[in-house]
Design a protein around this motif. Structure first.
Motif, PDB file in Angstrom:
ATOM      1  N   ILE A  88      -3.232   0.251  -3.682  1.00 27.45           N
ATOM      2  CA  ILE A  88      -2.448  -0.977  -3.638  1.00 27.45           C
ATOM      3  C   ILE A  88      -1.663  -1.072  -4.939  1.00 27.45           C
TER       4      ILE A  88
ATOM      5  N   ALA B 195       0.857  -1.185   0.000  1.00 26.09           N
ATOM      6  CA  ALA B 195       0.000   0.000   0.000  1.00 26.09           C
ATOM      7  C   ALA B 195       0.892   1.233   0.000  1.00 26.09           C
TER       8      ALA B 195
ATOM      9  N   ASP C 187      -6.481   2.226   1.065  1.00 23.00           N
ATOM     10  CA  ASP C 187      -6.361   0.793   0.809  1.00 23.00           C
ATOM     11  C   ASP C 187      -5.099   0.344   1.529  1.00 23.00           C
TER      12      ASP C 187
END
Length: 187
Positions: free
Chosen positions: A112, A102, A132
């Motif tokens: 990501i 991430a 994320d």
């Protein structure tokens, strides 16, 4: 610090500050007196993950970098640098080829990314919404599991009479092959 077994099960890699500078060392379990120092600039390691297939590691450090290191040749490469925060979770694929992690794109959004250790390419696999984080590969290489904060559904708090987002963070699954159907779609 951060000691991890290498795939052979006979050696351990760890971060050390012996000599007043942080570095990586490997020590064999049959000879605990003679650690091998890896001559790579690591900064101050925060997390280390070992490849499941070879003597390679990935580490994140205090400089917000994600660094790949080949422990046998002492080659290294800064995979990515997060301009805002520490790299928020990273993991190897079970075949040892891919690294998912991430990375923030600004102060409030992260995505990501997946790094290919063979080609050196980085692929962004989520679209930025909020955060994320914590990617983990499925053991068979079919899916990538992540935690994501991306649901905007405010709920009234009964104590403070304010709106909050208690259900904003959820687990998600990303299929890693085009021909692979989602496991959530009924057959």
């Amino acid at each position: 610090r951060l000691s991890r077994y290498l795939p052979d099960g006979k050696s351990i890699v760890f971060a050390s500050d012996d000599g007043n500078e942080d570095h990586i060392e490997i020590i064999g379990l049959d000879d605990l007196q003679d650690p091998k120092k890896i001559e790579v600039d690591t900064g101050r390691p925060v997390e280390i993950k070992v490849s499941p297939k070879s003597n390679e590691i990935v580490l994140s450090n205090n400089r917000n970098e994600l660094i790949w290191i080949d422990l046998e040749s002492s080659k290294s490469k800064v995979i990515d640098k997060n301009a805002y925060f520490l790299i928020d979770g990273f993991n190897w694929s079970s075949d040892g080829r891919w690294i998912a992690y991430a990375c923030n794109i600004n102060r409030t959004q992260s995505v990501i990314k997946v790094y290919d250790t063979k080609s050196g390419e980085i692929h962004e696999i989520t679209k930025p919404v909020l955060k994320d984080m914590m990617p983990v590969f499925d053991p068979l290489g079919r899916y990538l599991y992540i935690i994501s904060l991306r649901i905007f559904n405010p709920v009234y708090d009964k104590m403070n009479f304010a709106l909050g987002f208690p259900k904003g963070m959820r687990p998600y699954l990303i299929t890693l092959r085009r021909e692979l159907p989602s496991p959530f779609v009924p057959v």
